[in-house]
Enzyme design. Sequence first.
Site, PDB file in Angstrom:
ATOM      1  CE  LYS A 163      -4.143  -1.875   0.095  1.00  0.00           C
ATOM      2  NZ  LYS A 163      -5.152  -1.645  -0.935  1.00  0.00           N
ATOM      3  CG  ASP A 164       4.722   1.454   1.858  1.00  0.00           C
ATOM      4  OD1 ASP A 164       3.841   1.619   2.721  1.00  0.00           O
ATOM      5  OD2 ASP A 164       5.813   0.896   2.092  1.00  0.00           O
TER       6      ASP A 164
END
Length: 392
Positions: A49-50
Site C-alpha cells: 500500500k506504500d
Amino acid sequence: MSPPQVLDNALGAVGKTPLIRLDKIAKDQDLKCNLLGKVEFFSAGGSVKDRIAKAMVEAAERDGKLIPGKSVVIEPTSGNTGIGLAMACAIKGYATIITLPNKMSLEKEALLRALGAEVIRTPTEAAWDSPTSHIGVAQRLQREIPYGIILDQYSNVNNPLAHELTTGPEIIEAVVATPASPEHPSSGKVDVLVAGAGTGGTITGIARAIKKTHNKDCIVVGVDPKGSVLAKGPDCDEVSPEDNTPYTVEGIGYDFIPEVLNFQDIDQWMKTDDAESFAAVQLVMRNEGLLVGGSSGSALSGALRWLKSDAGRETANTEGANVVVLLADGIRNYMSKPWFLQIAMEAPPSALAGKIAGILNTKDTHTGPVLLKAPEPSSASSISDRLVTVRL
C-alpha cells in the site's frame, strides 16, 4: 541492480521490492512450476500500500488538491494504506486522520500514531455505508474539517495505476531478466499471477501491466476471504451461505465492491479461510524465512489450492511456468494478534527442544539444578507467561 545512492527521503524507498523463489514450498507441494513471491514488506512503509499512498499524494499535489500547511488528509483504511499515507504526509507536512475498524491490529494504530496521524476506531460490524463505519466517519470528518480531503483508495484511479506503472513492470522485469538454467527452467514470462483483493487496485493494476505489455494469456487469480463479497462479481459463482461469516485476516475482503476493482482483469477466484491463511504464514516463515503477514498467507494458500485444482494442475506440472504470488505485507503489524502468538509461542516442541530440556535438566555441580517451567496453555494472559523460563 541499481547502484547504491543517497535518497532524498523515505518515499524513494517505496516499491522496488524483490521477487523471491519459494522453492522449498514448491518442492514440499510437489510443484514442477516456479513459485515466486513478490515480497512487499521490503518497501519503506512495510506493505504494497506504500505505492498507492505515494501515488495518490503526489497526484493530488500535481492537481492542486493538497495545499501545504492547510490540507488535512483523511482516509478510511484497514491500516496499511493509512501507514503509507501517514509516512508520505509526515515527509510532506500534511496533517493526517485515519479511520480504522476495531478489528485491525494494535500495531497498526501504534505505527500510525508514531507517524503523527490521528486515529479513530470504528465498529467492525458497521456496514460500509453506515455513518458509524470507517468510511462514514471519514466522510463526516471531511465535511466538517476545513481543508479536509479524502484521497479515497476505493475510487482513486491512482490506486490501480500505481501498480500498473510500478509493481507490474517490476515483476515482468525480474522474470524476463532472470535467465533459464538447468536448475531453474523458465518460460521467460509471467504465466500466472495470484493476489488477494481488498480495494482491488493491486490485482487490477498488476493484471493490466502484464496483459497489456507482456503476456495477454497470463492467468490472473484473485483471492478473497470467506465472508467477503468481492468474489461475487458478475462472472463468479455465488459463495455458500456459511461463507458469510466474520473473518480475522486483515487487509483483504470487503462488504461492498470498490470502484477500482475491475472484474474483467481477473480470470478466476479462490475463496480462503482464516485457518489456511495463517497456516500458510507459518509455512512461509518456517520454510522460506520470510516474515509475511496474514493477507500474504491468504494469497499463498489460494495459489496452492488453485495449483492443485483442475484449473491449475497443468500449470503446476509444467516445468518453467512462472507463478507469481503477491505477498502484500509483513508480520510487523500483527505480532500481538492471537493467531500469530499461537504460531510463534504455542507450536509443538521440536526434537531439538527435547534435547535442550534433557541437557538443562541435568545436575550441574557449578550452577546447581536447572528448573524448567513449561509453556502455559493458550489462555495465558501475556507473551511472558508462555515463555520457557530457566533459573540457574
